[in-house]
Design a protein around this motif. Structure first.
Motif, short mmCIF file in Angstrom:
data_model
loop_
_atom_site.label_atom_id
_atom_site.label_comp_id
_atom_site.label_asym_id
_atom_site.label_seq_id
_atom_site.Cartn_x
_atom_site.Cartn_y
_atom_site.Cartn_z
N GLY A 80 -21.57 55.91 -5.30
CA GLY A 80 -20.76 56.99 -4.77
C GLY A 80 -20.34 56.69 -3.36
O GLY A 80 -20.59 55.62 -2.84
N LYS B 109 -24.58 56.05 4.16
CA LYS B 109 -24.31 54.68 3.74
C LYS B 109 -24.10 53.75 4.93
O LYS B 109 -24.26 52.54 4.81
N ASN B 135 -18.32 57.25 -0.79
CA ASN B 135 -18.98 57.00 0.49
C ASN B 135 -19.20 55.53 0.82
O ASN B 135 -18.97 55.09 1.94
N ALA B 236 -29.46 58.77 -6.55
CA ALA B 236 -28.50 58.19 -7.49
C ALA B 236 -29.15 56.94 -8.08
O ALA B 236 -29.76 56.99 -9.14
N SER B 237 -29.11 55.82 -7.33
CA SER B 237 -29.83 54.63 -7.79
C SER B 237 -31.33 54.78 -7.53
O SER B 237 -32.14 54.05 -8.08
N GLY B 238 -31.68 55.72 -6.64
CA GLY B 238 -33.08 55.93 -6.28
C GLY B 238 -33.52 55.12 -5.08
O GLY B 238 -34.65 55.25 -4.60
N LEU B 240 -32.38 55.09 -1.77
CA LEU B 240 -32.59 55.92 -0.58
C LEU B 240 -33.95 56.62 -0.64
O LEU B 240 -34.74 56.59 0.30
N SER B 298 -21.15 61.57 -6.00
CA SER B 298 -21.86 60.55 -5.23
C SER B 298 -23.22 60.23 -5.84
O SER B 298 -23.83 59.22 -5.50
N THR B 375 -26.88 63.95 3.22
CA THR B 375 -26.53 62.54 3.39
C THR B 375 -25.03 62.23 3.39
O THR B 375 -24.64 61.08 3.59
C1 PLP Z 1 -24.02 61.22 -0.07
C2 PLP Z 1 -24.97 60.41 -0.87
N1 PLP Z 1 -26.25 60.80 -0.93
C3 PLP Z 1 -27.17 60.12 -1.65
C4 PLP Z 1 -26.84 58.99 -2.38
C5 PLP Z 1 -27.91 58.33 -3.20
O1 PLP Z 1 -28.22 57.04 -2.85
P1 PLP Z 1 -29.11 56.09 -3.74
O2 PLP Z 1 -28.16 55.36 -4.65
O3 PLP Z 1 -29.75 55.19 -2.76
O4 PLP Z 1 -30.08 56.91 -4.52
C6 PLP Z 1 -25.52 58.53 -2.34
C7 PLP Z 1 -25.14 57.33 -3.07
O5 PLP Z 1 -24.03 57.00 -3.33
C8 PLP Z 1 -24.55 59.26 -1.57
O6 PLP Z 1 -23.27 58.87 -1.51
#
Ligand code: PLP
Ligand code: ZN
Lengths: 80, 408
Positions: A80, B109, B135, B236-238, B240, B298, B375
């Motif tokens: 995203g 990001k 993002n 999302a991917s986990g 973060l 996202s 985020t």
């Molecule tokens: C605004 C926002 N928050 C959280 C995330 C989640 O990130 P992750 O893929 O590291 O879990 C994303 C990922 O695209 C994001 O754009």
């Protein structure tokens, strides 16, 4: 020879079928399993396929048509 | 100076040199950066950190690149705000918002991309690339501009143009790929093998991911060198999610902060794409891929690369995973905006709604220190909340105005 690293995810109804063996029989591709977790109701296998590009493509198309999910080994890369 | 000793496979433990690699040749497991913690322990101190710049680079000793050569847009050290209004509503006395929506390209990001861009230059790449619907695209393009590198952004062909305006403006080459979302995934994985480019979240992923640790460090420092009791993080991917915990944990193990108890890590997703939550609730060790269909674009990753590690983090911290119904995403955005004056994007809506659910269920003690991670910036997902714009129309007369606002 080109190779592709992929993850196959199997639904319950395919757990007992020799899908990977069939893939190697039906298409001129070499399957090389690196990691797997197969349960009663679900399973995944991480493997490498080696062969000519079009053969790999056709093989994966067949695997998909069987109802197996095909993903790159490192998960989704579109973020995203 | 970076205290990196190499890369290590998270599955089989095999070690690799610190190169642009992301999977283990042997088992195809993901690689992670290995640090020389003994050396770090000798130099790291609160004083040294506090003397550093007011950016994520104040934590340079714990990052896998040389800060002197950082591609730095002044990312990080974003506000940690005590959420007194929202806290009162939810019955939480110690609620904080980590407002990471105010980074240079308006999302967290920038933390990961700043590391990846720096590493890319160190490795001698001239092109930065990614596949993104929002993002990440903006952040990669902005950092490439600052670094004087070229950038390629791959998007699904049916993505609205406005979504990537925030990338195109920096001079990035935007490539619209015909085909499904899965096709974009597959193509980019293949291109990463073919081209000598720095795909930030593919061949540089081990380094890239480390950038998110700085969110954990900042929260601890901004709480006055205290660890929080709960972190509510979008997933999302986990990646973060796991790295916020890694950051907090590193501070504890380096003795920079005293852990008074465990920080419980809570991963949050929208129901339309909640593979991590589903796995947590079912007690599975691995995440089963899904097809995303959510307003929280996202967070729309159906096959999360770090899903397995996110589940392990939840287990290690006695945390949880919470999903929220799609219609509560917008409610969460509005709650945060109306109570705290902070406009987060849909991922923030997910976090705030999940927080509300947890508070209502009594999952958070009223005096427990809780941090909700916002985020991404709300201005990026305006279409989700368009309905809030309902102006009162008046004639240009005082009387008309008074009649219209009467009773407001
Ligand atoms: C605004 C926002 N928050 C959280 C995330 C989640 O990130 P992750 O893929 O590291 O879990 C994303 C990922 O695209 C994001 O754009
Ligand atoms: Zn390995």
């Amino acid at each position: 020879m080109p190779s592709r690293r992929i993850k196959l995810t199997f639904p319950a109804r395919l757990i007992k079928d020799p899908v990977i063996w069939q893939l190697g029989q039906k298409f001129p591709v070499v399957t090389n399993i690196r990691r797997a977790d197969v349960r009663e109701d679900y399973g995944w296998v991480v493997l490498e396929l080696t062969g000519e590009e079009p053969e790999i493509e056709r093989g994966l198309e067949w695997v998909r048509s069987m109802g197996v999910r095909v993903d790159p080994v490192s998960g989704d890369v579109v973020e995203g | 100076m970076a205290y990196v000793s190499g890369l290590r496979c998270r599955e089989c433990g095999r070690e690799y040199p610190a190169e642009p690699l992301n999977v283990c040749d042997f088992c195809f497991g993901p690689l992670e950066v290995v640090y020389d913690y003994e050396a770090i322990r000798r130099v790291a101190s609160r004083e040294r950190i506090q003397r550093g710049p007011l950016t994520m680079w104040r934590y340079e000793d714990l990052l896998p690149v040389d800060a002197e050569r950082a591609i730095n847009l002044h990312t990080g050290f974003t506000p940690l705000v005590k959420a007194t209004n929202l806290g009162r509503l939810l019955g939480l006395n110690e609620l904080y918002i980590k407002n990471d929506a105010v980074n240079p390209s308006y999302s967290f990001k920038d933390r990961v991309v700043s590391i990846a861009a720096t590493k890319a230059r160190e490795f001698g790449f001239d092109t930065l690339a990614c596949a993104s619907t929002g993002n990440l695209a903006g952040s990669v393009a902005a950092h490439a501009a600052k670094a004087g590198m070229k950038s390629f952004i791959f998007i699904p062909h049916d993505l609205e143009k406005g979504k990537v305006l925030g990338a195109a403006i920096y001079g990035a080459t935007v490539v619209a790929v015909k085909g499904s979302y899965d096709d974009v995934n597959r193509l980019c994985s293949e291109l990463a093998d073919t081209y000598h480019w720095a795909f930030v979240n593919i061949n540089l992923r081990p380094y890239y991911a480390e950038g998110s640790k700085t969110l954990g460090y900042e929260v601890v420092e901004q709480l006055g060198w205290r660890v929080p009791d709960h972190c509510i993080v979008p997933a999302a991917s986990g990646s973060l999610f796991t790295k916020v915990w890694k950051g907090i944990n590193e501070f504890v193990s380096l003795g920079l902060v005293q852990a008074t108890g465990t920080t419980h890590m809570h991963a949050t997703q929208a129901e339309g794409c909640s593979p991590i939550v589903t796995a947590y609730q079912a007690g599975w060790t691995h995440v089963r891929p899904v097809r995303p269909k959510t307003i929280a674009k996202s967070l729309a990753i159906g096959n999360p690369a770090d899903g397995f590690y996110a589940l392990k983090t939840i287990q290690a911290t006695s945390g949880s995973a919470v999903s929220v119904p799609e219609e509560e995403v917008v409610e969460g955005i509005k709650l945060l905006a109306e109570y705290e004056g902070i406009f987060g994007e849909t991922a923030g809506g997910v976090v705030v709604s999940a927080l509300r659910r947890m508070a209502q269920q009594g999952a958070i003690g009223k005096d427990e220190v809780t941090v909700a991670f916002i985020t991404g910036n709300g201005l990026k997902t305006q279409e989700a909340v368009e309905s809030v714009v309902q102006p009162i129309t008046v004639e240009p007369t005082v009387a008309s105005f008074q009649a219209a606002v009467n009773g407001r």
